[in-house]
Design an enzyme around this catalytic site. Structure first.
Site, PDB file in Angstrom:
ATOM      1  NE  ARG A 165      -1.580  -1.339  14.405  1.00  0.00           N
ATOM      2  CZ  ARG A 165      -1.809  -1.061  13.278  1.00  0.00           C
ATOM      3  NH1 ARG A 165      -2.674  -2.129  12.601  1.00  0.00           N
ATOM      4  NH2 ARG A 165      -1.613  -0.241  12.579  1.00  0.00           N
ATOM      5  CB  SER A 239       2.093   3.157  18.898  1.00  0.00           C
ATOM      6  OG  SER A 239       2.657   3.862  17.827  1.00  0.00           O
ATOM      7  CD  GLU A 335       0.056  -1.102  19.058  1.00  0.00           C
ATOM      8  OE1 GLU A 335       1.163  -1.325  18.401  1.00  0.00           O
ATOM      9  OE2 GLU A 335      -0.521  -0.033  18.925  1.00  0.00           O
TER      10      GLU A 335
END
Length: 340
Positions: A165, A239, A335
């Site tokens: 990520r 998320s 995130e």
């Protein structure tokens, strides 16, 4: 190309919080982008590149710069052989539209990343991924405008420095490159097990035994719809936390106290632990914090039920991260990017 002023950012972000941006503009060609960035730099105005707004949050204060939305189109097969198909995609193409087209072409490589709300240009920034796939697996190269050198450049997969990520676009080169196109290499083959656990469970529950790209796509969409609330109906940024990447000693410590803790090997010394599980163990799943609901179906997701600003989000985030740190000695990270 029109430049608009005093635009409420919350109208463009799926979390539905944030103040105004001083300027906002859409660009549909590389030439427009170069001209806009050149003018902005000449005037000393900061800029931020915004995709779909599904993985970005903004503070309550006005952003004193220009928010640029890159909407450059393009879908072109540039190479094909007996086993692969290479496709060049404009940064302004909707990611899920591209996944759907690739599935229609009976190609594999990105089918498990179905239903991710993103534009193609934003996909490499956080190395989007889901259910065992990530864009780093298929991206050959990308084209970008280098705002420091003031020229177009091509970056290879290795030069993007993809990790879980993350990429160079979120770290040392944040703000330097504006992605205008990406090139993916997809494969002419049938998906083969073992599949990601959630996908395999879906196949087992629905007696799916013929594995095709379409079957994977349908399974992933069904799973996501069950776990992730529609941001149009219930504001959220998907998320909100990354899954935790921990060292071997941390895993040993975790399994000593929680023998059944889920974990996945990343390499010889690092392991991934679902952050949703960590948050759930701390008792937050289904709870409301400062106007945010910790999603009862997936504790990674924070749903904005009544929060009015960034302060509320900051307080909720702080309580969750501190609780996980106190209980497990594991740091969890946000995130979404922040406009700053």
């Amino acid at each position: 190309m029109n430049v608009h002023t005093n635009i409420p950012l919350k109208n463009y972000l799926s979390m539905k919080i944030g103040g105004q941006t001083r300027f906002m503009a859409d660009v549909t060609t590389v030439e427009e982008l170069q001209q806009l960035v050149s003018n902005t730099k000449a005037k000393g105005i900061p800029f931020f590149i915004l995709g779909s707004g599904s993985n970005v949050i903004a503070r309550d204060e006005e952003y004193p710069g220009l928010v640029i939305r890159v909407r450059i189109p393009g879908f072109e097969v540039i190479d094909e052989n007996a086993t692969t198909t290479t496709i060049k995609l404009g940064a302004g193409e909707l990611w899920d539209d591209v996944v759907a087209k690739s599935v229609d072409m009976n190609l594999i490589g990105i089918e498990a990343m179905s239903d991710i709300p993103s534009y193609c240009g934003a996909a490499p920034v956080q190395n989007i991924g889901a259910y065992g796939q990530e864009i780093a697996d298929t991206l050959l190269s990308l084209e970008a405008y280098d705002t420091e050198a003031e020229k177009m450049v091509t970056l290879s997969n290795d030069e993007c420095k993809f990790t879980y990520r993350d990429s160079i676009f979120r770290t040392e080169a944040r703000g330097r490159y504006i992605i205008t196109s990406i090139t993916l290499q997809l494969f002419k083959a049938a998906p083969e097990p073992p599949f990601y656990k959630g996908v395999q469970n879906y196949f087992d529950e629905h007696s799916v035994t013929i594995y095709t790209p379409q079957a994977i796509r349908e399974a992933v969409i069904a799973i996501r719809h069950e776990k992730l609330p529609n941001p149009v109906e219930r504001p959220n940024a998907g998320s909100f936390f990354k899954n935790a990447i921990i060292e071997q000693w941390q895993l040993d410590e975790l399994l000593r106290d929680y023998p059944d803790a889920p974990h996945y090997e990343m390499d010889e010394s690092r392991h991934k632990v679902p952050t949703g599980w960590l948050i759930e163990q701390c008792g937050f799943k289904g709870q409301s914090l400062h106007g945010f609901l910790v999603n009862p179906a997936n504790a990674l997701v924070l749903i904005n039920e009544s929060a009015t600003g960034y302060l509320d989000l900051s307080l909720a985030r702080g309580e969750i991260t501190q609780a996980v740190q106190d209980r497990f000695r594991i740091n969890i990270e946000q995130e979404p990017l922040e406009i700053a």
